[in-house]
Enzyme design. Structure first.
Site, mmCIF file in Angstrom:
data_model
loop_
_atom_site.group_PDB
_atom_site.id
_atom_site.type_symbol
_atom_site.label_atom_id
_atom_site.label_comp_id
_atom_site.label_asym_id
_atom_site.label_seq_id
_atom_site.Cartn_x
_atom_site.Cartn_y
_atom_site.Cartn_z
ATOM 1 N N GLN A 171 34.260 -55.245 35.606
ATOM 2 C CA GLN A 171 34.295 -55.925 36.834
ATOM 3 C C GLN A 171 34.641 -55.096 37.987
ATOM 4 O O GLN A 171 34.603 -55.498 39.208
ATOM 5 C CB GLN A 171 35.002 -57.065 36.907
ATOM 6 C CG GLN A 171 34.500 -58.526 36.137
ATOM 7 C CD GLN A 171 35.301 -59.731 36.147
ATOM 8 O OE1 GLN A 171 36.140 -59.806 36.549
ATOM 9 N NE2 GLN A 171 34.754 -60.541 35.407
ATOM 10 N N HIS A 182 38.977 -59.244 36.773
ATOM 11 C CA HIS A 182 39.677 -60.047 37.652
ATOM 12 C C HIS A 182 40.566 -59.124 38.699
ATOM 13 O O HIS A 182 41.781 -59.148 38.644
ATOM 14 C CB HIS A 182 40.717 -60.993 36.842
ATOM 15 C CG HIS A 182 39.886 -62.171 36.023
ATOM 16 N ND1 HIS A 182 40.749 -63.074 35.561
ATOM 17 C CD2 HIS A 182 38.610 -62.198 35.668
ATOM 18 C CE1 HIS A 182 39.764 -64.191 35.315
ATOM 19 N NE2 HIS A 182 38.553 -63.481 35.243
#
Length: 351
Positions: A78, A140
């Site tokens: 991510q 995250h």
């Protein structure tokens, strides 16, 4: 540039009655973007777009340019080049702020750098923030940035997925909303107990900071952020782990703030903007939120921010694209979609 229009009818039961007669047209401004993440409209014909996989694109009058310069990001999972925001005095100083992941596989974190924009380059980089709490996971990051009306910069940080207990640690910069003085570069933890907040909006008219965050399997949230407050993760959540295992037996916990919106099942919220304008007057004082999972745009009624629960609706049906970011400029709504052939799209009223 390739332009097309797709007429979208609103879902009758999902919208306020004042919107039932209104249709939206989706007009693509450009495509061929590599997983765009953040959008910063300079004017209605001039845009800056980050690509998570690297590089900043400028689109002017439909012409697409890959800018020279920009952050050197750690691109994995991510992580990558994330959000982008213009300085409140951009017209005078041409400053642009970009959040991105940096570091190595075993030692990485979130950073923000400021650049000066020229016609075709980002120059004079200045490090504004480097996350002191490091991690070894590429997940995250949070990464949304928003300015208040006094040039204070807010940034959201995620819990690094494997470090969720750190969201409750007051000395950790994981799972937090952080306030940065862009003059002194002093960073302070503003709120705690966040999982992966990827929506952040400051409403100057009410002096309110809104955030949304990804829950696990269920429990996506919208919150009114106040200084020093604890938003509960992982002590309390409406979601469960992806395996189905329980994370917490509590949906509320003493000393923590309950969400104003709980999306269960998750919609995987992405970019968020506060609508103010004339083109879609019925949307005034609504947050516009993209959905990655359901490929939709949702609206959240914040006309009364003192409410403990906000009403939510679906604005568009499935648009067959993961909506990554949403921005409003002069009453016009712009979105970018997340794919290897990402698009910049404007929503316009058919009338």
């Amino acid at each position: 540039m390739r332009i097309f229009s797709l007429l979208i009818s609103l879902i009758a039961l999902a919208l306020p009655s004042t919107l039932l007669a209104q249709d939206f047209r989706m007009q693509m401004i450009t495509d061929g973007l590599s997983h765009p993440w953040g959008l910063a409209p300079i004017t209605s014909n001039d845009f800056l777009i980050t690509q998570k996989t690297g590089g900043i694109i400028r689109i002017t009058e439909g012409k697409k340019t890959l800018l020279e310069g920009g952050p050197e990001a750690y691109i994995r999972g991510q992580g990558g080049v994330l959000d982008i925001a213009l300085d409140p005095n951009f017209t005078k100083n041409q400053w642009v702020y970009i959040s991105y992941s940096e570091g190595t596989k075993k030692d990485n974190g979130l950073s923000i750098a400021r650049f000066t924009l020229t016609d075709d380059a980002l120059i004079e980089p200045v490090e504004i923030f480097r996350q002191s709490s490091r991690r070894s996971t590429p997940a995250h990051y949070g990464g949304r940035i928003a300015f208040s009306d006094d040039a204070t910069l807010f940034v959201s940080t995620g819990d690094a997925y494997n470090n969720r207990e750190d969201a409750q640690k007051p000395d950790s910069q994981l799972g937090k909303i952080i306030r940065i003085d862009t003059n002194t570069l002093k960073a302070e933890i503003y709120s705690i107990g966040h999982r992966n907040p990827q929506g952040l909006v400051f409403d100057a008219s009410s002096n309110i900071l809104y955030s949304h965050e990804h829950g696990p399997k269920g429990g996506d949230e919208v919150n009114v952020i106040t200084k020093g407050a604890n938003y509960g993760w992982p002590l309390a959540t409406f979601g469960v782990d992806y395996s189905g295992a329980q994370i917490s037996p509590f949906t509320e916990f003493e000393g923590t703030v309950q969400p104003n919106v709980n999306w269960t099942p998750s919609i995987a919220p992405s970019g968020m903007a506060l609508y103010q304008g004339e083109q879609f007057a019925q949307l005034n004082n609504h947050l516009i939120v993209g959905s990655l999972k359901f490929k939709q745009i949702h609206i959240v009624d914040v006309s009364d921010p003192s409410k403990t629960t906000f009403d939510t609706r679906v604005l568009t049906p499935n648009i067959d694209e993961r909506v990554r970011d949403v921005r409003v400029l002069d009453g016009r709504i712009f979105i970018v979609t997340d794919s290897k052939d990402g698009k910049l799209i404007e929503l316009t009223p058919t009338s």
